[in-house]
Scaffold this motif. Sequence first.
Motif, short mmCIF file in Angstrom:
data_model
loop_
_atom_site.label_atom_id
_atom_site.label_comp_id
_atom_site.label_asym_id
_atom_site.label_seq_id
_atom_site.Cartn_x
_atom_site.Cartn_y
_atom_site.Cartn_z
N ILE A 27 0.87 20.91 31.51
CA ILE A 27 1.99 20.31 32.25
C ILE A 27 3.25 21.15 32.04
O ILE A 27 3.96 21.52 32.99
CB ILE A 27 2.25 18.86 31.78
CG1 ILE A 27 1.08 17.96 32.18
CG2 ILE A 27 3.56 18.32 32.36
CD1 ILE A 27 1.12 16.58 31.57
N TYR A 28 3.51 21.47 30.78
CA TYR A 28 4.72 22.21 30.44
C TYR A 28 4.75 23.56 31.16
O TYR A 28 5.75 23.93 31.79
CB TYR A 28 4.81 22.41 28.93
CG TYR A 28 6.06 23.13 28.49
CD1 TYR A 28 7.28 22.46 28.42
CD2 TYR A 28 6.02 24.49 28.18
CE1 TYR A 28 8.43 23.11 28.03
CE2 TYR A 28 7.17 25.16 27.80
CZ TYR A 28 8.37 24.48 27.72
OH TYR A 28 9.50 25.13 27.34
N GLU B 27 -0.86 15.38 22.10
CA GLU B 27 -0.17 16.29 21.19
C GLU B 27 0.32 17.55 21.92
O GLU B 27 -0.42 18.17 22.67
CB GLU B 27 -1.10 16.66 20.03
CG GLU B 27 -0.60 17.79 19.17
CD GLU B 27 0.86 17.66 18.75
OE1 GLU B 27 1.38 16.53 18.72
OE2 GLU B 27 1.48 18.69 18.48
N PHE B 28 1.60 17.91 21.66
CA PHE B 28 2.16 19.06 22.35
C PHE B 28 2.83 20.06 21.40
O PHE B 28 2.40 21.21 21.27
CB PHE B 28 3.17 18.58 23.40
CG PHE B 28 3.93 19.68 24.06
CD1 PHE B 28 3.31 20.49 25.00
CD2 PHE B 28 5.26 19.93 23.73
CE1 PHE B 28 4.01 21.53 25.62
CE2 PHE B 28 5.95 20.97 24.34
CZ PHE B 28 5.33 21.77 25.29
N GLY B 29 3.85 19.58 20.66
CA GLY B 29 4.71 20.48 19.90
C GLY B 29 3.99 21.30 18.84
O GLY B 29 4.07 22.54 18.82
N ALA B 30 3.27 20.60 17.96
CA ALA B 30 2.60 21.30 16.87
C ALA B 30 1.50 22.21 17.42
O ALA B 30 1.26 23.30 16.90
CB ALA B 30 2.01 20.30 15.88
N THR B 31 0.85 21.75 18.51
CA THR B 31 -0.21 22.54 19.13
C THR B 31 0.35 23.86 19.66
O THR B 31 -0.22 24.93 19.45
CB THR B 31 -0.85 21.77 20.32
OG1 THR B 31 -1.12 20.44 19.90
CG2 THR B 31 -2.13 22.43 20.78
N GLU C 189 3.14 20.57 41.85
CA GLU C 189 1.97 19.84 42.32
C GLU C 189 0.95 19.68 41.17
O GLU C 189 0.46 18.59 40.91
CB GLU C 189 1.32 20.58 43.49
CG GLU C 189 0.30 19.74 44.22
CD GLU C 189 -0.55 20.60 45.17
OE1 GLU C 189 -1.38 20.02 45.87
OE2 GLU C 189 -0.38 21.84 45.18
N MET C 190 0.71 20.79 40.47
CA MET C 190 -0.24 20.74 39.36
C MET C 190 0.30 19.87 38.23
O MET C 190 -0.42 19.07 37.63
CB MET C 190 -0.51 22.15 38.85
CG MET C 190 -1.59 22.17 37.80
SD MET C 190 -2.55 23.66 37.86
CE MET C 190 -1.64 24.71 36.76
N ALA C 191 1.59 20.03 37.94
CA ALA C 191 2.20 19.23 36.87
C ALA C 191 2.04 17.74 37.18
O ALA C 191 1.65 16.95 36.32
CB ALA C 191 3.67 19.59 36.71
N THR C 192 2.33 17.36 38.41
CA THR C 192 2.23 15.95 38.81
C THR C 192 0.80 15.44 38.64
O THR C 192 0.57 14.34 38.13
CB THR C 192 2.66 15.77 40.29
OG1 THR C 192 3.91 16.41 40.46
CG2 THR C 192 2.74 14.30 40.65
#
Lengths: 210, 231
Positions: free
Chosen positions: B183-184, B161-165, B193-196
């Motif tokens: 990630i975002y 879950e991303f958007g509502a959070t 590097e962290m995102a990956t």
Amino acid sequence: MLTVQMKKKLEHIELDVAFTVSDEIIVLFGPSGSGKTTILNCIAGLAKPDTGKIQLHDVILVEDKQTFLPIQQRKIGYLFQDYALFPHMTVWKNISYGMKSKAFAEQLMKELGIDHLRDRYPNEISGGEKQRTAITRAIATEPKLLLLDEPFSALDEQARARSHEELLRLHRLWKIPIILVTHSQQEAEKLGDRILYLHDGKLQRDQPVK
Amino acid sequence: MSDINLSPLWLSFQTAGVATIIVFLTGVFLARIIARNQFFGKGVLEAVFMLPLVLPPTVVGFGLLYLFGKNGILGRLLLDMFDFQVVFTWHAVIIAAVVVSFPLMYQSASAAFQHDDPNLEHAAYTMGASKWKVFWTVSFPLAWPGLLAGLVLSFARALGEFGATLMLAGFIPGVTDTVPLAIYFAVESGNMEMATFWVIIIVALGFTAIYWLNWWSKRNMMRYSQKQHHQ
């Protein structure tokens, strides 16, 4: 002794029947859609009659709108057309689900020759074996009345003949009222002490079999 | 890689875990009651339950903010009664996860209970079993493969879950920074590097969950099938 007097409106017909059953096998005979299964369901407590009274020995199972004994308290064995064996339980787990006495259940299994199937699952045994498991399961609860809804229709000729003999033998050993639903004339005459002919929700004839 | 803080992973697991438990209990309860009964407005109610599945997460987030914000009906109630504010807390992360994953659980549970053969329960009743016993020994075990599917899907959905959070809980490091949010904001700040690292973790988790579920369902389908074996 079972006394049935009931009316119930179904989709196409109005069921209106009255009959009694003593410690005998009576056959409900009639074309499909004549209300046979509904009568069994009203006796078992799976359906409610609109009006009427059903009494088993001295217990009123249902009377008009004021009395309705829950299914669990009726002490009625019901053998469904598709046997309704629990697919996730072994033969023994099925039989012991509602049994009164372990010794009696085991004796019944021997009697019907299914004691070697104890640990098998329903999908691992034949149609005849399923039918015998289901009847053992029903009788192991020591019911006061046994309802059989076309219990032989899914069996082949040979298994059916054997099941007929077994039912007659069980009934001789253990005299309780049995109601058998079938649409086979031959089966009705072979097994029934009396045949009730049902047509469009009404009893046409109540005929003893000699 | 050693400087990567693993707290988003634990936070994600904790919130998804709690959300899944809530969703499982409510989903099974509601599906069980609603699946077997016909009543006025059933169709509308079921459509409302499924809505979060098709709405953009931002719309769900907006709706939740509207409900739980300082001036929202529930937000005001919680503030007045418990002096508790939901928005921008760990609880907000859970609420968002619950709302978006509920449809998956409800749908799976509803299908699982509808597939049951009612005669199996009838047979159990005629043998004297109470409603409670019938549920635990017959209905629940037979519905279990479907319920488990719902459980795994809900967990995976809650984890992702991303958007509502973001709308309800915001991005507060150490409090509301689940993996998808991490990630975002890693990409935002150019830390590829962290995102990956987090992307690989999330893909691996999702893949494992779905793969295991498919394998398990197939095995169970075989076991429960009513197929007749002639001797």
